[in-house]
Scaffold this motif. Structure first.
Motif, PDB file in Angstrom:
ATOM      1  N   ALA A  47       0.843  -1.203   0.000  1.00 20.45           N
ATOM      2  CA  ALA A  47       0.000   0.000   0.000  1.00 20.45           C
ATOM      3  C   ALA A  47       0.875   1.250   0.000  1.00 20.45           C
ATOM      4  CB  ALA A  47      -0.935  -0.015   1.209  1.00 20.45           C
ATOM      5  N   ARG A  48       1.927   1.245   0.797  1.00 19.89           N
ATOM      6  CA  ARG A  48       2.832   2.412   0.849  1.00 19.89           C
ATOM      7  C   ARG A  48       3.524   2.608  -0.504  1.00 19.89           C
ATOM      8  NH1 ARG A  48       5.352   1.520   6.824  1.00 19.89           N
ATOM      9  NH2 ARG A  48       3.811   2.737   7.966  1.00 19.89           N
ATOM     10  N   ASP A  83       0.841   6.777  -6.490  1.00 14.60           N
ATOM     11  CA  ASP A  83       1.086   6.369  -7.879  1.00 14.60           C
ATOM     12  C   ASP A  83       0.034   7.039  -8.768  1.00 14.60           C
ATOM     13  OD1 ASP A  83       1.069   4.846 -10.370  1.00 14.60           O
ATOM     14  OD2 ASP A  83       2.307   3.362  -9.320  1.00 14.60           O
ATOM     15  N   ARG A  84       0.487   7.757  -9.794  1.00 12.55           N
ATOM     16  CA  ARG A  84      -0.447   8.548 -10.619  1.00 12.55           C
ATOM     17  C   ARG A  84      -1.370   7.675 -11.466  1.00 12.55           C
ATOM     18  NH1 ARG A  84       2.713  13.322 -11.545  1.00 12.55           N
ATOM     19  NH2 ARG A  84       1.432  13.998 -13.312  1.00 12.55           N
ATOM     20  N   GLY A 103      -4.445  -7.925   5.590  1.00 15.07           N
ATOM     21  CA  GLY A 103      -3.780  -8.286   4.351  1.00 15.07           C
ATOM     22  C   GLY A 103      -4.517  -7.874   3.091  1.00 15.07           C
ATOM     23  N   MET A 104      -5.595  -7.098   3.221  1.00 15.26           N
ATOM     24  CA  MET A 104      -6.373  -6.718   2.047  1.00 15.26           C
ATOM     25  C   MET A 104      -6.062  -5.279   1.633  1.00 15.26           C
ATOM     26  SD  MET A 104      -7.927  -9.504   1.560  1.00 15.26           S
ATOM     27  CE  MET A 104      -9.019  -9.011   0.225  1.00 15.26           C
ATOM     28  N   VAL A 105      -5.807  -5.094   0.346  1.00 10.46           N
ATOM     29  CA  VAL A 105      -5.564  -3.758  -0.212  1.00 10.46           C
ATOM     30  C   VAL A 105      -6.454  -3.631  -1.441  1.00 10.46           C
ATOM     31  CG1 VAL A 105      -3.859  -2.230  -1.296  1.00 10.46           C
ATOM     32  CG2 VAL A 105      -3.145  -3.772   0.553  1.00 10.46           C
ATOM     33  N   THR A 106      -7.162  -2.509  -1.566  1.00 11.89           N
ATOM     34  CA  THR A 106      -7.961  -2.279  -2.777  1.00 11.89           C
ATOM     35  C   THR A 106      -7.373  -1.096  -3.530  1.00 11.89           C
ATOM     36  OG1 THR A 106      -9.954  -3.212  -1.801  1.00 11.89           O
ATOM     37  CG2 THR A 106     -10.269  -1.707  -3.651  1.00 11.89           C
ATOM     38  N   ILE A 107      -7.172  -1.298  -4.837  1.00  7.82           N
ATOM     39  CA  ILE A 107      -6.687  -0.185  -5.661  1.00  7.82           C
ATOM     40  C   ILE A 107      -7.793   0.215  -6.627  1.00  7.82           C
ATOM     41  CG2 ILE A 107      -4.220  -0.666  -5.438  1.00  7.82           C
ATOM     42  CD1 ILE A 107      -4.311  -2.196  -8.064  1.00  7.82           C
ATOM     43  N   ASP A 108      -7.881   1.507  -6.887  1.00 11.03           N
ATOM     44  CA  ASP A 108      -8.915   2.061  -7.758  1.00 11.03           C
ATOM     45  C   ASP A 108      -8.182   2.665  -8.949  1.00 11.03           C
ATOM     46  OD1 ASP A 108     -11.221   3.080  -8.746  1.00 11.03           O
ATOM     47  OD2 ASP A 108     -11.669   4.408  -7.049  1.00 11.03           O
ATOM     48  N   LEU A 166       5.844  -8.865  -5.141  1.00 16.06           N
ATOM     49  CA  LEU A 166       4.458  -8.382  -5.221  1.00 16.06           C
ATOM     50  C   LEU A 166       4.422  -6.961  -5.780  1.00 16.06           C
ATOM     51  CD1 LEU A 166       3.119  -9.781  -1.815  1.00 16.06           C
ATOM     52  CD2 LEU A 166       2.812 -10.744  -4.106  1.00 16.06           C
ATOM     53  N   ILE A 167       5.331  -6.119  -5.291  1.00 16.96           N
ATOM     54  CA  ILE A 167       5.382  -4.728  -5.781  1.00 16.96           C
ATOM     55  C   ILE A 167       5.715  -4.726  -7.281  1.00 16.96           C
ATOM     56  CG2 ILE A 167       6.642  -2.532  -5.615  1.00 16.96           C
ATOM     57  CD1 ILE A 167       6.970  -3.102  -2.590  1.00 16.96           C
ATOM     58  N   ALA A 168       6.692  -5.548  -7.667  1.00 19.56           N
ATOM     59  CA  ALA A 168       7.094  -5.595  -9.086  1.00 19.56           C
ATOM     60  C   ALA A 168       5.940  -6.102  -9.953  1.00 19.56           C
ATOM     61  CB  ALA A 168       8.322  -6.499  -9.248  1.00 19.56           C
ATOM     62  N   ASP A 169       5.170  -7.073  -9.436  1.00 22.04           N
ATOM     63  CA  ASP A 169       4.049  -7.628 -10.213  1.00 22.04           C
ATOM     64  C   ASP A 169       2.978  -6.557 -10.452  1.00 22.04           C
ATOM     65  OD1 ASP A 169       2.843  -9.839 -11.524  1.00 22.04           O
ATOM     66  OD2 ASP A 169       1.488 -10.121  -9.817  1.00 22.04           O
ATOM     67  N   VAL A 170       2.646  -5.806  -9.403  1.00 22.17           N
ATOM     68  CA  VAL A 170       1.630  -4.754  -9.547  1.00 22.17           C
ATOM     69  C   VAL A 170       2.153  -3.669 -10.490  1.00 22.17           C
ATOM     70  CG1 VAL A 170       0.381  -2.931  -8.306  1.00 22.17           C
ATOM     71  CG2 VAL A 170       0.550  -5.222  -7.316  1.00 22.17           C
ATOM     72  N   ASP A 171       3.404  -3.325 -10.368  1.00 22.96           N
ATOM     73  CA  ASP A 171       3.989  -2.300 -11.242  1.00 22.96           C
ATOM     74  C   ASP A 171       3.922  -2.755 -12.709  1.00 22.96           C
ATOM     75  OD1 ASP A 171       5.388   0.210 -11.525  1.00 22.96           O
ATOM     76  OD2 ASP A 171       7.071  -1.048 -12.200  1.00 22.96           O
ATOM     77  N   HIS A 172       4.251  -4.011 -12.920  1.00 17.91           N
ATOM     78  CA  HIS A 172       4.208  -4.553 -14.286  1.00 17.91           C
ATOM     79  C   HIS A 172       2.769  -4.539 -14.825  1.00 17.91           C
ATOM     80  CE1 HIS A 172       4.288  -7.484 -17.547  1.00 17.91           C
ATOM     81  NE2 HIS A 172       3.294  -8.080 -16.927  1.00 17.91           N
ATOM     82  N   ALA A 173       1.810  -4.943 -13.975  1.00 21.22           N
ATOM     83  CA  ALA A 173       0.403  -5.024 -14.434  1.00 21.22           C
ATOM     84  C   ALA A 173      -0.166  -3.639 -14.707  1.00 21.22           C
ATOM     85  CB  ALA A 173      -0.431  -5.759 -13.392  1.00 21.22           C
ATOM     86  N   LEU A 174       0.386  -2.617 -14.035  1.00 20.93           N
ATOM     87  CA  LEU A 174      -0.096  -1.239 -14.239  1.00 20.93           C
ATOM     88  C   LEU A 174       0.611  -0.541 -15.403  1.00 20.93           C
ATOM     89  CD1 LEU A 174      -0.196   0.172 -10.561  1.00 20.93           C
ATOM     90  CD2 LEU A 174      -2.175  -0.220 -12.059  1.00 20.93           C
ATOM     91  N   ALA A 175       1.709  -1.143 -15.907  1.00 23.50           N
ATOM     92  CA  ALA A 175       2.525  -0.457 -16.920  1.00 23.50           C
ATOM     93  C   ALA A 175       1.687  -0.147 -18.154  1.00 23.50           C
ATOM     94  CB  ALA A 175       3.724  -1.338 -17.292  1.00 23.50           C
ATOM     95  N   ILE A 176       1.851   1.039 -18.659  1.00 18.61           N
ATOM     96  CA  ILE A 176       1.065   1.483 -19.838  1.00 18.61           C
ATOM     97  C   ILE A 176       1.602   0.800 -21.106  1.00 18.61           C
ATOM     98  CG2 ILE A 176       0.149   3.465 -21.095  1.00 18.61           C
ATOM     99  CD1 ILE A 176      -0.385   3.813 -18.112  1.00 18.61           C
TER     100      ILE A 176
END
Ligand code: PLP
Length: 392
Positions: free
Chosen positions: A273-274, A279-280, A308-313, A382-392
């Motif tokens: 979450a931190r 993140d824009r 352990g739950m995080v929600t991203i919008d 986990l951070i790298a996976d989310v970053d990759h999935a968000l990559a434009i």
């Protein structure tokens, strides 16, 4: 007269059955039996009259379940616990055990979908009605309590916004009005939050989630004062919402590591979450441990860790959320939560499926939301996976 020699089939069935070897197991054995032996009519009569602690039939009770129930009571600091074949078995048995036709339930509008449907469309057929209220009313329920109100049902943190409720405040209002308060503590777990100590009457769990923790058992539980928990006994027996003894053994094993697992779930979720906060590409990161979360102060006051739950919008709405969902590699595309594996889900295709724009807005759920159940993998992955999935 000599005793006739028994046939092979009889000997193979009965030899050594029910024998008690002189061996003290370290762990509770799985009592994989449907029924239990009695020595005589007097022995059975003693059981029926409550003079012995024996067992009769596994739909009623079983030593593997009693052992698990003792652990769960310990975890929530409750007097007694009952386990069920699923979280919904626990919800249904609680409501059917405590309510009668003509009774009303006050329920948080933001609630697990199964509980909502049971209260909204199923129980009204049997004369039990529900009034669904927003969080501000839930925390100050005096204005909606009527003569038929018997019970208040709520959650904290709430799926998928992770909004939190002032538990002690709701419990005190219920106690003052003579209502039974029940909290679904599935998301927090007793590691992070102890609702009985905050004055709530009953704690319910989908044990399927963190308490078992390994995504391999469906189970439920209710914990609280013995006199109240005992009122659920006929419901569990007669609905048949009993847990299998083998499943109880697996849950008991999972529970032994709840403490260490939850510490890591909390740490990973807070770290993720931190890392994502600010993140824009995201409109919001919802996690009670972030200072910008609307209920951070409430959560910090009543929780040991934030779960352990995080929600991203996602800023790009449903299209962006679907793209994220399709691109994750470490997070798995699966519903449910609370296991060692990180999972991700799209609330508008699961818990909020089919809701109108107005219903979604009232619950503060958007089409761009992705719910993350943060598991026990290495945080950097986990951070790298989310970053990759968000990559434009
Ligand atoms: N309560 C919450 C908060 C849940 O998330 C779930 C399941 O997702 C349930 C209850 C129902 O539990 P089960 O699926 O074990 O019946």
């Amino acid at each position: 007269m000599t005793t006739p020699r028994l046939g092979l089939a009889t000997r193979l069935i009965h030899t050594a059955e029910g024998a008690q070897p002189d061996a003290a197991p370290l762990t509770t054995p799985t009592y994989e039996t449907t029924t239990f032996l009695f020595d005589s009519t007097a022995d059975l009569q003693d059981y029926i009259d409550g003079r012995t602690g024996k067992y009769l039939y596994s739909r009623y009770e079983n030593p593997s379940l009693s052992s698990l129930e003792a652990k769960l009571a310990e975890a929530e600091q409750g007097e007694a616990a009952m386990v069920f074949g699923s979280g919904m078995g626990a919800v249904a048995s609680t409501l059917l055990g405590l309510l009668s036709a003509g009774d009303e339930v006050i329920c948080s509008a933001a609630i697990y979908g199964g509980t909502f449907h049971l209260l909204n469309s199923f129980l009204p057929r049997f004369g039990v009605t529900a009034r669904f209220v927003d969080l501000d009313v839930l925390q100050d329920p005096a204005s909606v309590i009527g003569p038929a109100t018997k019970l208040v049902w709520f959650e904290s943190p709430i799926n998928p916004t992770l909004r939190c409720v002032d538990i002690a405040r709701v419990a005190a209002a219920c106690r003052a009005a003579g209502l039974v308060s029940v909290i679904d503590n599935t998301f927090a777990t007793p590691y992070n939050q102890q609702p009985l100590a905050l004055g709530v009457d009953l704690v319910m769990h989908s044990v399927t989630k963190y308490l078992n923790g390994h995504s391999d058992v469906t189970a439920g539980a209710v914990i609280g004062a013995k006199a109240l928990v005992d009122r659920l006994v006929p419901a569990r027996k007669l609905i048949g919402a009993m847990l299998d003894p083998g499943a109880a053994t697996l849950v008991a094993r999972g529970l032994k590591t709840l403490d260490v697992r939850m510490a890591r779930h909390n740490e990973n979720a807070l770290g993720l979450a931190r890392a994502l906060s600010g993140d824009r590409r995201l409109a919001r990161v919802l996690y009670p441990g972030l200072p910008e979360h609307p209920d951070h102060a409430i959560a910090a006051a009543q929780m040991r860790g934030f779960g352990g739950m995080v929600t991203i919008d996602l800023a790009g709405g449903f299209e962006a959320a679907a793209r994220f969902f399709d691109r994750v590699r470490v997070f798995k595309r699966a519903t449910s939560l609370g296991g060692v594996e990180s999972l991700c889900g799209l609330p508008v295709l699961t818990s909020q499926y089919g809701w109108s724009d107005e219903q979604l807005a009232r619950a503060d759920v958007t089409r761009g939301m992705v719910r993350l159940s943060v598991g026990l993998e290495a945080l950097d992955d986990l951070i790298a996976d989310v970053d990759h999935a968000l990559a434009i």
